[in-house]
Design an enzyme around this catalytic site. Structure first.
Site, PDB file in Angstrom:
ATOM      1  CD  GLN A 127       9.348 -14.502 -26.639  1.00  0.00           C
ATOM      2  OE1 GLN A 127       9.501 -15.707 -26.844  1.00  0.00           O
ATOM      3  NE2 GLN A 127       8.184 -13.974 -26.305  1.00  0.00           N
ATOM      4  CE1 TYR A 179       9.263 -22.073 -21.401  1.00  0.00           C
ATOM      5  CE2 TYR A 179       8.076 -20.207 -22.321  1.00  0.00           C
ATOM      6  CZ  TYR A 179       8.338 -21.565 -22.293  1.00  0.00           C
ATOM      7  OH  TYR A 179       7.672 -22.419 -23.137  1.00  0.00           O
ATOM      8  NE  ARG A 184       3.570 -12.757 -25.721  1.00  0.00           N
ATOM      9  CZ  ARG A 184       3.074 -13.864 -26.273  1.00  0.00           C
ATOM     10  NH1 ARG A 184       3.721 -15.001 -26.166  1.00  0.00           N
ATOM     11  NH2 ARG A 184       1.944 -13.833 -26.945  1.00  0.00           N
ATOM     12  NE  ARG A 241      -3.756 -22.300 -31.942  1.00  0.00           N
ATOM     13  CZ  ARG A 241      -4.609 -23.182 -31.444  1.00  0.00           C
ATOM     14  NH1 ARG A 241      -5.551 -23.696 -32.211  1.00  0.00           N
ATOM     15  NH2 ARG A 241      -4.547 -23.535 -30.178  1.00  0.00           N
TER      16      ARG A 241
END
Length: 343
Positions: free
Chosen positions: A77, A158, A205, A295
């Protein structure tokens, strides 16, 4: 396996510990790495890895070789922090840059305390062109490092997301204003990187409606429908949608995007991890072609075997998410090591 920043790349380099971490999880249908900066100025946090030097390429090559040796596939990524950055991260003490001179309102963690994100420098057209070139160079480095592909990080507040969001992008040129203009940077990046390494090696993404890092979007349905329609012109490996609190936009993207859609479903309750069972429902209902989990992968290196067996699952330890050593990183046990035998 969804991308997860772990802040263990000291000096911007992944280590032998990183090699072990990803190799342990090679049974994922696809690993998407932690956010990796394409340039020095793209760094947003301490101890995150880069992919803009020969030394970084060589370090990542050990990771990809190990994952491939275990039969896995891995995309890197590429993440440019934009205004999510700080002069202390850059050797020349430069200001971070962003589409507009608007601070995130968030802070950077350092061992000496929290530092307020400064007001960034508004990017010039030359800055935009140079940043696209940095992403292309980093994508070339990714191929050299042995990655199967690249995911552009257009989510979580971002740089790409800052261009998309009208609360962060107040530009009055061709990169700002209506949704058609605000998607321009993302689409130009997709086109440039896809032309460089092949669109079949490229994903992006997105996180519609996500307020992380001070982001606000007044028009997520219009914005992401417009973006999905534009992305449909390119034969990308996938579009990866991260839901944050609402299911309103993902079906709209699904309707406009004809290719593979990976979904990171929104958790319920909001602060809980997404469960494999919830992901299975989304697959059955046809909302996505694949489900990414975070997670559960962090704490369960043998996750597919545990899913097939219906558990049990290790619990992730939030105290070891960021920074540190092997603890909470490579020392989570498999089911067989815990005395269970998933079949």
């Amino acid at each position: 396996m969804a991308p997860m920043t772990r802040s263990r790349a000291y000096g911007g380099l992944v280590s032998e510990l990183t090699v072990r971490y990803y190799a342990q999880r090679a049974s994922a249908g696809l690993i998407i790495t932690e956010g990796t900066q394409p340039s020095v100025i793209g760094q947003g946090y301490l101890d995150t890895p880069g992919l803009h030097s020969a030394e970084q390429v060589a370090a990542w090559r050990k990771v990809t070789d190990a994952v491939h040796a275990e039969g896995g596939r891995i995309f890197v990524q590429i993440m440019h922090g934009g205004r999510v950055g700080h002069p202390v991260l850059y050797p020349d003490g430069a200001l971070p840059m962003a589409p507009s001179a608007i601070a995130s309102g968030e802070r950077l963690y350092t061992p000496d305390g929290m530092l307020e994100h400064p007001t960034p420098r508004e990017m010039t057209l030359d800055d935009i062109e140079r940043t696209i070139d940095d992403h292309v160079a980093s994508a070339h480095n990714a191929v050299e490092a042995g990655f199967d592909g690249v995911e552009l990080h257009g989510a979580n507040g971002y740089l790409i997301h800052q261009f998309l969001a009208d609360g962060a992008n107040l530009r009055t040129d061709g990169y700002g204003g209506p949704a058609e203009n605000r998607i321009r940077f993302a689409v130009e990046l997709v086109r440039a990187v896809g032309d460089a390494i092949g669109f079949h090696r490229l994903g992006i993404r997105l996180s519609p409606g996500n307020t992380a890092n001070g982001i606000t979007e007044s028009d997520p349905a219009e914005l992401y429908t417009t973006l999905a329609r534009a992305l449909a012109a390119y034969d990308l490996a996938y579009v990866h949608v991260m839901e944050t609190g609402s299911r309103a936009v993902a079906p709209l993207i699904r309707a406009e995007w004809p290719g593979v859609l990976i979904l990171n479903p929104h958790p319920s309750p909001p602060d809980a991890p997404v469960t494999p069972d919830a992901g299975a429902r989304d697959l059955t209902e046809g909302l996505a072609d694949a489900i990414s989990l975070a997670r559960y992968w962090l704490a369960n290196p043998d996750l597919p075997a545990r899913v097939r067996a219906g558990g049990p699952y290790n619990e992730a330890d939030p105290a070891t998410f960021y920074g540190g050593d092997h603890r909470g990183y490579t020392d989570y046990s498999t089911a067989s090591e815990s005395g269970h035998s998933p079949s």
